[in-house]
Design a protein around this motif. Structure first.
Motif, short mmCIF file in Angstrom:
data_model
loop_
_atom_site.label_atom_id
_atom_site.label_comp_id
_atom_site.label_asym_id
_atom_site.label_seq_id
_atom_site.Cartn_x
_atom_site.Cartn_y
_atom_site.Cartn_z
N GLY A 131 9.61 -3.49 8.69
CA GLY A 131 8.24 -3.22 8.29
C GLY A 131 7.88 -3.71 6.91
O GLY A 131 6.76 -3.50 6.45
N MET A 132 8.82 -4.40 6.23
CA MET A 132 8.54 -4.84 4.87
C MET A 132 7.54 -5.99 4.83
O MET A 132 6.81 -6.14 3.86
CB MET A 132 9.83 -5.28 4.16
N VAL A 133 7.49 -6.80 5.89
CA VAL A 133 6.53 -7.90 5.92
C VAL A 133 5.11 -7.35 5.96
O VAL A 133 4.22 -7.79 5.23
CB VAL A 133 6.80 -8.82 7.13
N VAL A 134 4.90 -6.35 6.81
CA VAL A 134 3.58 -5.73 6.91
C VAL A 134 3.23 -5.02 5.61
O VAL A 134 2.10 -5.13 5.11
CB VAL A 134 3.55 -4.73 8.09
N THR A 135 4.19 -4.31 5.04
CA THR A 135 3.95 -3.62 3.77
C THR A 135 3.63 -4.60 2.66
O THR A 135 2.70 -4.39 1.86
CB THR A 135 5.18 -2.79 3.39
N LEU B 83 2.37 -7.65 2.98
CA LEU B 83 1.05 -8.24 3.24
C LEU B 83 -0.07 -7.31 2.81
O LEU B 83 -1.01 -7.72 2.11
CB LEU B 83 0.93 -8.57 4.73
N ALA B 84 0.04 -6.05 3.20
CA ALA B 84 -0.99 -5.08 2.81
C ALA B 84 -1.04 -4.88 1.31
O ALA B 84 -2.13 -4.76 0.72
CB ALA B 84 -0.73 -3.75 3.51
N SER B 85 0.11 -4.88 0.66
CA SER B 85 0.15 -4.67 -0.79
C SER B 85 -0.49 -5.83 -1.53
O SER B 85 -1.27 -5.63 -2.47
CB SER B 85 1.61 -4.50 -1.25
N VAL B 86 -0.17 -7.06 -1.11
CA VAL B 86 -0.72 -8.23 -1.79
C VAL B 86 -2.24 -8.29 -1.62
O VAL B 86 -2.98 -8.53 -2.59
CB VAL B 86 -0.06 -9.52 -1.26
N ILE B 87 -2.71 -8.07 -0.40
CA ILE B 87 -4.15 -8.15 -0.15
C ILE B 87 -4.90 -7.05 -0.91
O ILE B 87 -5.94 -7.30 -1.53
CB ILE B 87 -4.44 -8.06 1.36
N MET B 88 -4.38 -5.83 -0.88
CA MET B 88 -5.02 -4.74 -1.61
C MET B 88 -5.04 -5.01 -3.10
O MET B 88 -6.05 -4.78 -3.78
CB MET B 88 -4.29 -3.42 -1.32
N GLY B 89 -3.94 -5.51 -3.65
CA GLY B 89 -3.89 -5.81 -5.08
C GLY B 89 -4.83 -6.92 -5.47
O GLY B 89 -5.47 -6.86 -6.53
N TYR C 154 -0.83 1.56 -1.35
CA TYR C 154 -0.49 1.58 0.07
C TYR C 154 0.48 2.72 0.39
O TYR C 154 0.29 3.48 1.35
CB TYR C 154 0.10 0.23 0.46
N GLN C 155 1.54 2.86 -0.41
CA GLN C 155 2.50 3.93 -0.17
C GLN C 155 1.88 5.30 -0.40
O GLN C 155 2.23 6.28 0.27
CB GLN C 155 3.73 3.73 -1.07
N ALA C 156 0.96 5.40 -1.36
CA ALA C 156 0.28 6.67 -1.60
C ALA C 156 -0.57 7.07 -0.39
O ALA C 156 -0.59 8.24 0.01
CB ALA C 156 -0.58 6.58 -2.86
N LEU C 157 -1.26 6.10 0.19
CA LEU C 157 -2.06 6.38 1.38
C LEU C 157 -1.19 6.81 2.55
O LEU C 157 -1.53 7.75 3.29
CB LEU C 157 -2.89 5.15 1.75
N LEU C 158 -0.04 6.15 2.73
CA LEU C 158 0.86 6.54 3.81
C LEU C 158 1.43 7.93 3.57
O LEU C 158 1.58 8.72 4.51
CB LEU C 158 2.00 5.52 3.93
N SER C 159 1.74 8.25 2.32
CA SER C 159 2.28 9.58 2.02
C SER C 159 1.24 10.66 2.29
O SER C 159 1.57 11.73 2.84
CB SER C 159 2.73 9.64 0.56
N LEU C 160 -0.01 10.40 1.92
CA LEU C 160 -1.07 11.36 2.21
C LEU C 160 -1.27 11.54 3.71
O LEU C 160 -1.49 12.66 4.18
CB LEU C 160 -2.38 10.90 1.55
N ALA C 161 -1.18 10.43 4.44
CA ALA C 161 -1.35 10.52 5.89
C ALA C 161 -0.22 11.31 6.54
O ALA C 161 -0.45 12.11 7.46
CB ALA C 161 -1.41 9.11 6.48
N MET C 162 1.00 11.13 6.04
CA MET C 162 2.14 11.86 6.60
C MET C 162 2.13 13.33 6.20
O MET C 162 2.59 14.19 6.95
CB MET C 162 3.45 11.21 6.15
N ALA D 180 -1.78 -0.79 10.99
CA ALA D 180 -2.61 -1.87 11.54
C ALA D 180 -4.07 -1.68 11.15
O ALA D 180 -4.75 -2.64 10.74
CB ALA D 180 -2.47 -1.91 13.06
N VAL D 181 -4.57 -0.44 11.24
CA VAL D 181 -5.96 -0.16 10.86
C VAL D 181 -6.16 -0.43 9.37
O VAL D 181 -7.19 -0.98 8.95
CB VAL D 181 -6.33 1.29 11.22
N PHE D 182 -5.18 -0.06 8.56
CA PHE D 182 -5.28 -0.27 7.13
C PHE D 182 -5.35 -1.76 6.80
O PHE D 182 -6.17 -2.19 5.98
CB PHE D 182 -4.09 0.38 6.43
#
Length: 199
Positions: free
Chosen positions: A104-108, A110-116, A139-147, A165-167
């Motif tokens: 899952g690091m590729v997805v993480t 990708l999301a981190s670069v685009i968000m930044g 990104y990790q903060a959002l995942l932690s809040l969701a969990m 995927a939605v994120f």
């Protein structure tokens, strides 16, 4: 038995103490800052500028007589050094390592670069180096809040892939809207839908 008693066990000392006293966070910040500074200085040098130009326009750099293979190997070497350092630090902090640690690091990434890039932009080199870090933290903060609080809306741990995927789709949409061309396309699409609804 005497030989066994005389042997001393050598245990590698971990740089992280896992005491939740803030020292581990400070150490990680220092290491990340050092990597960002080193990369910033290296990429502002003449070889670094050549490498950056190769990433933007490979054919243009090759036309100056610079070997494309050398630049590609140099870029991959630098990238894999940073990846290896981050993987080693993650293994030290976690206290273990296995074959599935990088799933899952590729997805993480990708999301981190685009968000930044949405938050900091891509105008300056220093901000370009900071954008994946800021995006990854968010990104990790959002995942932690969701969990942690997702159970209130029926969110399960198995829904993490759906949330990711939605994120990513949302972040890519925001990236398109942040550009002038994307805003123009959205306005044209809204006008088209509005005119069709009147008919």
């Amino acid at each position: 038995t005497e030989k066994r008693q005389s042997r001393t066990t050598v245990v590698a000392k971990n740089i992280f103490n896992n005491q939740l006293d803030g020292s581990d966070l400070l150490l990680i910040i220092v290491l990340i800052s050092a990597v960002v500074v080193v990369l910033s200085v290296a990429l502002k040098s003449d070889p670094g500028m050549t490498l950056r130009a190769f990433g933007s326009n490979p054919s243009g750099v090759v036309s100056f007589g610079i070997s494309q293979n050398v630049l590609a190997i140099a870029g991959l070497t630098i990238a894999n050094c940073v990846i290896g350092l981050s993987g080693g630090l993650f293994a030290l902090y976690s206290g273990f390592s296995d074959a599935t640690i990088g799933q899952g690091m590729v997805v993480t990434g990708l999301a981190s670069v685009i968000m930044g890039e949405i938050l900091l932009g891509r105008v300056k080199l220093f901000y370009g180096l900071l954008s994946p870090i800021v995006g990854g933290v968010i990104y990790q903060a959002l995942l932690s809040l969701a969990m942690r609080y997702g159970y209130r809306i029926g969110f399960l741990a198995s829904d993490m892939k759906l949330l990711t995927a939605v994120f990513i789709i949302t972040v890519i949409g925001l990236r398109q809207l942040s550009s002038s061309g994307g805003k123009r396309k959205v306005k044209q699409e809204v006008k088209r839908l509005w005119s069709n609804s009147k008919i």
